[in-house]
Design a protein around this motif. Sequence first.
Motif, PDB file in Angstrom:
ATOM      1  N   UNK A  36       3.241 -34.714  -7.267  1.00  0.00           N
ATOM      2  CA  UNK A  36       4.197 -34.547  -8.366  1.00  0.00           C
ATOM      3  C   UNK A  36       3.640 -33.710  -9.517  1.00  0.00           C
ATOM      4  N   UNK A  37       3.519 -32.425  -9.270  1.00  0.00           N
ATOM      5  CA  UNK A  37       3.056 -31.483 -10.287  1.00  0.00           C
ATOM      6  C   UNK A  37       4.226 -30.537 -10.531  1.00  0.00           C
ATOM      7  N   UNK A  38       4.806 -30.632 -11.704  1.00  0.00           N
ATOM      8  CA  UNK A  38       6.029 -29.876 -11.989  1.00  0.00           C
ATOM      9  C   UNK A  38       5.758 -28.379 -12.037  1.00  0.00           C
ATOM     10  N   UNK A  39       4.674 -27.984 -12.702  1.00  0.00           N
ATOM     11  CA  UNK A  39       4.298 -26.560 -12.813  1.00  0.00           C
ATOM     12  C   UNK A  39       5.481 -25.704 -13.210  1.00  0.00           C
ATOM     13  N   UNK A  40       6.157 -26.100 -14.267  1.00  0.00           N
ATOM     14  CA  UNK A  40       7.421 -25.431 -14.568  1.00  0.00           C
ATOM     15  C   UNK A  40       7.251 -24.000 -15.059  1.00  0.00           C
ATOM     16  N   UNK A  41       6.043 -23.588 -15.433  1.00  0.00           N
ATOM     17  CA  UNK A  41       5.889 -22.188 -15.865  1.00  0.00           C
ATOM     18  C   UNK A  41       5.423 -21.285 -14.732  1.00  0.00           C
ATOM     19  N   UNK A  42       5.214 -21.854 -13.554  1.00  0.00           N
ATOM     20  CA  UNK A  42       4.832 -21.024 -12.416  1.00  0.00           C
ATOM     21  C   UNK A  42       3.379 -20.588 -12.432  1.00  0.00           C
ATOM     22  N   UNK A  43       2.587 -21.203 -13.291  1.00  0.00           N
ATOM     23  CA  UNK A  43       1.151 -20.908 -13.243  1.00  0.00           C
ATOM     24  C   UNK A  43       0.668 -19.933 -14.292  1.00  0.00           C
ATOM     25  N   UNK A  44       1.309 -19.914 -15.455  1.00  0.00           N
ATOM     26  CA  UNK A  44       0.925 -18.953 -16.494  1.00  0.00           C
ATOM     27  C   UNK A  44       0.293 -19.623 -17.710  1.00  0.00           C
ATOM     28  N   UNK A  45      -0.203 -20.825 -17.543  1.00  0.00           N
ATOM     29  CA  UNK A  45      -0.816 -21.571 -18.652  1.00  0.00           C
ATOM     30  C   UNK A  45       0.124 -21.664 -19.849  1.00  0.00           C
ATOM     31  N   UNK A  46       1.369 -22.036 -19.575  1.00  0.00           N
ATOM     32  CA  UNK A  46       2.345 -22.145 -20.658  1.00  0.00           C
ATOM     33  C   UNK A  46       2.834 -23.561 -20.873  1.00  0.00           C
ATOM     34  N   UNK A  47       2.834 -24.378 -19.822  1.00  0.00           N
ATOM     35  CA  UNK A  47       3.584 -25.629 -19.943  1.00  0.00           C
ATOM     36  C   UNK A  47       2.717 -26.877 -19.874  1.00  0.00           C
ATOM     37  N   UNK A  48       1.533 -26.785 -19.293  1.00  0.00           N
ATOM     38  CA  UNK A  48       0.605 -27.920 -19.212  1.00  0.00           C
ATOM     39  C   UNK A  48       1.112 -29.079 -18.365  1.00  0.00           C
ATOM     40  N   UNK A  49       2.055 -28.820 -17.462  1.00  0.00           N
ATOM     41  CA  UNK A  49       2.505 -29.897 -16.575  1.00  0.00           C
ATOM     42  C   UNK A  49       1.623 -30.012 -15.327  1.00  0.00           C
ATOM     43  N   UNK A  50       0.585 -29.203 -15.237  1.00  0.00           N
ATOM     44  CA  UNK A  50      -0.305 -29.282 -14.072  1.00  0.00           C
ATOM     45  C   UNK A  50      -1.692 -29.765 -14.497  1.00  0.00           C
ATOM     46  N   UNK A  51      -1.735 -30.521 -15.579  1.00  0.00           N
ATOM     47  CA  UNK A  51      -2.996 -31.009 -16.146  1.00  0.00           C
ATOM     48  C   UNK A  51      -3.690 -31.963 -15.163  1.00  0.00           C
ATOM     49  N   UNK A  52      -4.968 -31.681 -14.900  1.00  0.00           N
ATOM     50  CA  UNK A  52      -5.763 -32.558 -14.034  1.00  0.00           C
ATOM     51  C   UNK A  52      -7.104 -32.850 -14.700  1.00  0.00           C
ATOM     52  N   UNK A  53      -7.750 -33.899 -14.205  1.00  0.00           N
ATOM     53  CA  UNK A  53      -9.129 -34.193 -14.602  1.00  0.00           C
ATOM     54  C   UNK A  53     -10.047 -33.861 -13.435  1.00  0.00           C
ATOM     55  N   UNK A  54     -11.127 -33.153 -13.743  1.00  0.00           N
ATOM     56  CA  UNK A  54     -12.163 -32.894 -12.753  1.00  0.00           C
ATOM     57  C   UNK A  54     -13.394 -33.703 -13.140  1.00  0.00           C
ATOM     58  N   UNK A  55     -14.230 -33.943 -12.152  1.00  0.00           N
ATOM     59  CA  UNK A  55     -15.490 -34.627 -12.471  1.00  0.00           C
ATOM     60  C   UNK A  55     -16.346 -33.692 -13.326  1.00  0.00           C
ATOM     61  N   UNK A  56     -17.094 -34.280 -14.256  1.00  0.00           N
ATOM     62  CA  UNK A  56     -17.848 -33.500 -15.237  1.00  0.00           C
ATOM     63  C   UNK A  56     -18.741 -32.446 -14.573  1.00  0.00           C
TER      64      UNK A  56
END
Lengths: 107, 418
Positions: A36-56
């Motif tokens: 469930x990743x909306x990605x409503x901007x299509x990948x242009x760093x505009x919407x932040x709906x694809x926010x994830x956490x990575x290990x440090x």
Amino acid sequence: MSNNKVTVVDREGATHDLEWEPDQSLMEALRDNDLPVLASCGGTASCATCHVFLEKEVFETLGERSEDELELLVEAEGYQECGSRLSCQVDFSQNLDGVTVTLAPEG
Amino acid sequence: MREQQIPQENQKPVVIIGAGHSGVAVAAGLRTRGWQGRILLLDAEKETPYERPPLSKELLKAGAPDESTPLRKEKFFQDKGIERLAGLTVESIDRPGKAVLLSDGGRHGYHRLVIATGSRARALSVPGANLPGVLALRTRDDALELKRVLVPGAQVAIIGAGYIGLEVAAAAAARGCKVTVLEFQDRVMSRVTSAPVSRFFENVHGQKGVRFVFGAAVTAIEGTDRAEHVVTADGARFPADVVLAGIGVIPNQEIAEAAGLHCKDGIFVDDDGRTSDPEIYATGDVTHFTSRIDGQSQRLECIQNAMSQADSVAAHITGQPTSDPEIPWFWTVQHGVRLQTAGVRHPDDDVIVRGTPSEGKFSVVYLRNGRLSAVDTVGGLSDFRPAKKLIARAAEIDPSLAAEPSISLTDAALQPSL
């Protein structure tokens, strides 16, 4: 190049194993595998709906976040200084084989 | 396991007309939500469905590949069992027979129909508008044609200073064209933003050599074999090798209208994306609807709405609850400067400038009856997410706090009463 294996922890805490293909951004790999990743901007760093956490340790191997990405992330739910990324800005790299990605809360 | 839970009706076909952002998002969303039935995606264009925002930005850059970013990889459609019929159009909808009739003579029955036909560029309606060299920008083919003629030294006249006109102006200037933008209103982007933002972008463009003519009513395009001049009502003639008309879009509602669906400046849909026929949905640019946020009757031309409505349609078809409405948002990038807007401003909203435009990074806050209605962010995105949340709860804002950029927008809001 062969696919990366990625383990995803969804917002309910369930884990999913998926294949990340070399021509996909991390967001595309998540989205195209029905997470469930909306990605409503299509990948242009505009919407932040694809926010994830990575290990440090994984986070630190990646490049700097752009100003736009950082400004969106800082205001995002659960922001982690050494872990938050917009997955649309994370390109495929063989170094990222086997990583665990946690979906950030929505909002 | 899952298959046993799918009701029988889910075996029936969903036919989606249009493979832009919204149509593709419906198809993908149906699968994500477990739809097992046939999905038929009818695409007027032949190539893999693609992203439109880059067509007026990255694609036009010198040296950029002539390729558009696919919305999904070709393989995705196969993997998900989404049948894409490409390069054909729908001639009509047979509502009693629950079928669509295609330009190739084909006929496909539907269980549910989704109209995602989008919009098309409004054509210039002055003498000479059909001359070669007069272009519009909507599709990848349009973009590639435009790209070929944006050569260094070319005189480019752009009619209309909206998002498209200005993005093309920026791309053309960057490629060494001589750019003149002709706009009927007295400032750029007057439909979507306030004067401080308009003035800021006029400056940005001006510094890159773009010339603006305001109050310009275009009356004709002149030329013998191709466009040579743009003529305005005051008799001025602007030399032009290339003319780009960026004067808005028209919803592609004709087949819906012919089928007797309720339409007026778009196909009317309810909160679930249903048209006046409960078995037919519509989504994206082609729809007209009442905002669940502020009750406004509107048609929205943006990716956010295309995606959000698609999600509602996929949810409703699969019998799942729809998500809360998302605050509409929009973005444009001109000469590398981003304008991103949350919410829909009204011309009579109060305007508060937050920050110093001359520093290249500021926001403009719009208040309606003291409550936040929209925010423009320029050259930065710090206020964007807080703005969406505050607009969603119609937060009351202290104007003097909002004018102070060192105070977060959230702290400029009065706390909601408990």
